[in-house]
Design a protein around this motif. Structure first.
Motif, PDB file in Angstrom:
ATOM      1  N   TYR A 474      42.197  37.068 -33.218  1.00 54.99           N
ATOM      2  CA  TYR A 474      41.513  35.684 -33.411  1.00 54.99           C
ATOM      3  C   TYR A 474      41.613  35.369 -35.085  1.00 54.99           C
ATOM      4  O   TYR A 474      41.377  36.328 -35.904  1.00 54.99           O
ATOM      5  N   SER A 475      41.778  33.968 -35.193  1.00 53.31           N
ATOM      6  CA  SER A 475      41.946  33.475 -36.489  1.00 53.31           C
ATOM      7  C   SER A 475      41.969  31.930 -36.396  1.00 53.31           C
ATOM      8  O   SER A 475      42.593  31.293 -35.650  1.00 53.31           O
ATOM      9  N   TYR A 480      45.307  34.567 -30.234  1.00 57.41           N
ATOM     10  CA  TYR A 480      46.590  34.857 -30.419  1.00 57.41           C
ATOM     11  C   TYR A 480      46.790  36.284 -29.426  1.00 57.41           C
ATOM     12  O   TYR A 480      46.033  37.155 -29.676  1.00 57.41           O
ATOM     13  N   ASP A 481      47.941  36.247 -28.787  1.00 57.24           N
ATOM     14  CA  ASP A 481      48.279  37.150 -27.877  1.00 57.24           C
ATOM     15  C   ASP A 481      49.631  37.342 -27.933  1.00 57.24           C
ATOM     16  O   ASP A 481      50.813  36.573 -27.747  1.00 57.24           O
ATOM     17  N   TYR A 482      50.087  38.706 -28.045  1.00 55.94           N
ATOM     18  CA  TYR A 482      51.740  38.982 -28.391  1.00 55.94           C
ATOM     19  C   TYR A 482      52.033  40.352 -27.565  1.00 55.94           C
ATOM     20  O   TYR A 482      51.197  41.192 -27.355  1.00 55.94           O
ATOM     21  N   GLU A 483      53.339  40.142 -27.136  1.00 57.20           N
ATOM     22  CA  GLU A 483      53.879  41.438 -26.561  1.00 57.20           C
ATOM     23  C   GLU A 483      55.029  41.937 -27.655  1.00 57.20           C
ATOM     24  O   GLU A 483      55.964  41.039 -27.635  1.00 57.20           O
ATOM     25  N   LYS A 496      49.328  31.356 -27.889  1.00 56.04           N
ATOM     26  CA  LYS A 496      48.278  30.822 -29.075  1.00 56.04           C
ATOM     27  C   LYS A 496      47.590  29.894 -28.372  1.00 56.04           C
ATOM     28  O   LYS A 496      48.123  28.863 -27.885  1.00 56.04           O
ATOM     29  N   GLU A 497      46.351  29.704 -28.314  1.00 55.29           N
ATOM     30  CA  GLU A 497      45.381  28.851 -27.538  1.00 55.29           C
ATOM     31  C   GLU A 497      44.173  28.800 -28.356  1.00 55.29           C
ATOM     32  O   GLU A 497      43.590  29.595 -29.004  1.00 55.29           O
ATOM     33  N   ALA A 498      43.538  27.517 -28.334  1.00 57.61           N
ATOM     34  CA  ALA A 498      42.248  27.346 -28.989  1.00 57.61           C
ATOM     35  C   ALA A 498      41.034  28.413 -28.107  1.00 57.61           C
ATOM     36  O   ALA A 498      41.215  28.400 -26.978  1.00 57.61           O
ATOM     37  N   ASP A 499      40.448  29.032 -29.167  1.00 61.52           N
ATOM     38  CA  ASP A 499      39.237  29.958 -28.483  1.00 61.52           C
ATOM     39  C   ASP A 499      38.153  28.808 -28.051  1.00 61.52           C
ATOM     40  O   ASP A 499      37.462  28.310 -29.025  1.00 61.52           O
ATOM     41  N   ASP A 500      37.764  29.185 -26.750  1.00 63.35           N
ATOM     42  CA  ASP A 500      36.489  28.544 -26.159  1.00 63.35           C
ATOM     43  C   ASP A 500      35.274  29.088 -26.512  1.00 63.35           C
ATOM     44  O   ASP A 500      34.062  28.427 -26.512  1.00 63.35           O
TER      45      ASP A 500
END
Length: 500
Positions: A474-475, A480-483, A496-500
């Motif tokens: 998170y930042s 963020y999620d990566y493979e 990449k998406e807004a953290d709720d």
């Protein structure tokens, strides 16, 4: 306002308030006297040449005297209005808004002379603190000192809960900082006089729509709302709903857990005397893994529970404990391999499950059944779970191009289920990059510095018959999620998406 400025304003008022009516009066005078009149007017000197009856020059002079008197009267009224406005602005106009938050939240308004104009209690605790106190008209410092004294008296501040948040709103930044420093020093003195080591946080609050929305939603001061917003950015796992229920002490502990050098903390250190404390939490974790080295310890909240997150390592294994801050109970536990051979997770058995076999024993049972040596396998998971009322260990590993999945009875050690599947691509692909390299690939792609990445996790896994590193962090309010391909370092997936 100086005498010189008053004189200038008076002169302007006289000039503007004295109309030049001579030209309008001339026809009236001519008609009245019945004689022609020729005039030449010089507006600067007001010299008039005229041919008229000797009595004709008397009317303008009388008229001008009347208008001069009227102008003087108007100027006097203007001067009075200016003086009244200046006095009202300085004595009755709100210059600063100050919120003092502990759990009681009190908002004070003050004029330019730092006299209290109004007091507002934002919650029932604040009403208790203010009961019987008349602070309007008193000096701001005196009023704040009285508030702190009442909070100590009613038990809202003590050695265990020693945190006070002071927030100042003023259109002049220099004035805001000056008030912050003065009030912070005064609060510190009052707490020390009551044998409490103070922790005072201070902040300036400006016009911010997001902060105003939080304040209105949770019925808190703008100062408290600003702190909630700041902590939420540092702890993306916690919602604003959760944070709004916490005390200033807990919010302060959460803030300092992620930002130990925060500029908000102006005086002292935030106490956690209401909890078991960091030292006790470290001792509890050390008892679970004797000989392990402490890596990280911070205060956090998990499922509404205050807790200490303790990370330790021993050899190539990292251990993470979640320890309840009030009871000392371990309610979360994870193990993770640090050498790229996957992760091992386990929930510690409860007191009623002390007769269960260990993780190592379960792993040995599965390897023995598969007929493979531990040195030749890649362990993916060993996890304690429940299946149809039985406690079991789920064991997964790779060896010789085959994926093995086992369920081992946690009480007896019996093999309840055994499956294997050919995984040629996954098994034959040799891991070329390390966890560190995979992490760097993801952070570089995201444009995020490692120091700014929160809750960073890396796990070796399989996806579509190839080994990948799953990287999560998170930042800046984003998740963020990566493979990352474990063989080539190629980024297979990026989200990449807004953290709720």
């Amino acid at each position: 306002m100086t005498n010189r400025e008053l004189k200038k304003r008076l002169k302007r008022a006289v000039d503007n308030a004295t109309p030049d009516m001579l030209e309008q009066l001339m026809p009236v005078l001519q008609q009245k006297e019945g004689a022609p009149m020729t005039t030449k007017i010089y507006h600067n000197t007001q010299q008039i040449s005229q041919q008229a009856h000797p009595t004709a020059d008397m009317a303008p002079r009388k008229s001008r005297r009347k208008w001069t008197a009227l102008a003087v009267g108007l100027a006097a009224c203007l001067l009075i209005a200016i003086g009244v406005g200046w006095f009202a602005g300085n004595w009755y106009g709100v210059d600063s808004t100050i919120s003092v938050d502990v759990n009681p939240s009190v908002v004070l308004t003050a004029n330019k002379q730092d006299k209290v104009l109004g007091v507002q209690a934002l919650n029932t605790d604040a009403e208790t603190v203010l009961d019987g106190m008349q602070l309007e008209g008193s000096d701001l410092k005196v009023a704040v000192n009285a508030l702190i004294g009442s909070m100590v008296k009613h038990g809202y501040l003590d050695e265990a809960r020693n945190s006070v948040l002071v927030s100042v709103e003023n259109s002049d930044p220099d004035r805001s900082r000056q008030l912050e420093e003065e009030l912070t020093a005064n609060i510190g003195e009052v707490l020390q006089q009551n044998s409490i080591d103070p922790a005072v946080l201070q902040q300036e609050v400006g016009d911010d729509a997001a902060i105003e929305e939080i304040a209105q939603k949770y019925q808190v001061s703008k100062g408290r709302a600003a702190l909630i917003q700041r902590v939420a950015q540092l702890h993306p796992n916690l919602t604003q709903d959760e944070l709004a229920q916490l005390s200033i002490s807990d919010l302060s502990l959460l803030l300092l857990a992620k930002d130990p050098q925060s500029d908000l903390l102006a005086v002292g250190s935030v106490g956690d005397g209401g909890y078991i404390g960091e030292q006790k939490a470290a001792e509890i974790a050390a008892q679970k893994v004797p000989g392990a080295t402490l890596q990280e310890l911070e205060f956090d909240y998990e499922d509404g529970n205050p807790c200490y997150e303790v990370k330790m390592y021993q050899g190539t294994t990292e251990y993470e404990f979640k320890i309840h801050a009030e009871t000392g109970e371990v309610f979360g536990y994870e193990e993770e391999s640090r050498d790229g051979n996957g992760d091992v997770s386990q929930q510690p058995p409860s007191s009623g499950q002390s007769n269960l076999i260990t993780e190592q024993q379960a792993k040995e049972k599965a390897l023995s059944h598969a007929g493979v040596q531990e040195s030749s396998v890649q362990i993916r998971k060993v996890a304690l779970d429940e299946d149809d009322g039985h406690m079991v260990y789920d064991v997964e590993f790779y060896s010789g191009g085959i994926k093995y999945e086992y369920e081992i009875d946690a009480a007896t050690g019996d093999v309840r289920k055994a499956e294997k599947e050919q995984q040629v691509s996954a098994s034959q692909s040799t891991t070329q990059i390390t966890e560190q390299q995979a992490k760097e690939k993801a952070l570089t792609h995201a444009g995020v510095q490692e120091s700014a990445a929160q809750k960073l996790k890396i796990k070796l896994d399989e996806d579509d018959e190839r080994m990948v590193y799953e990287v999560e962090f998170y930042s800046g309010g984003m998740e963020y999620d990566y493979e990352v391909d474990a063989s080539t370092g190629e980024i297979i997936q990026a989200q990449k998406e807004a953290d709720d």
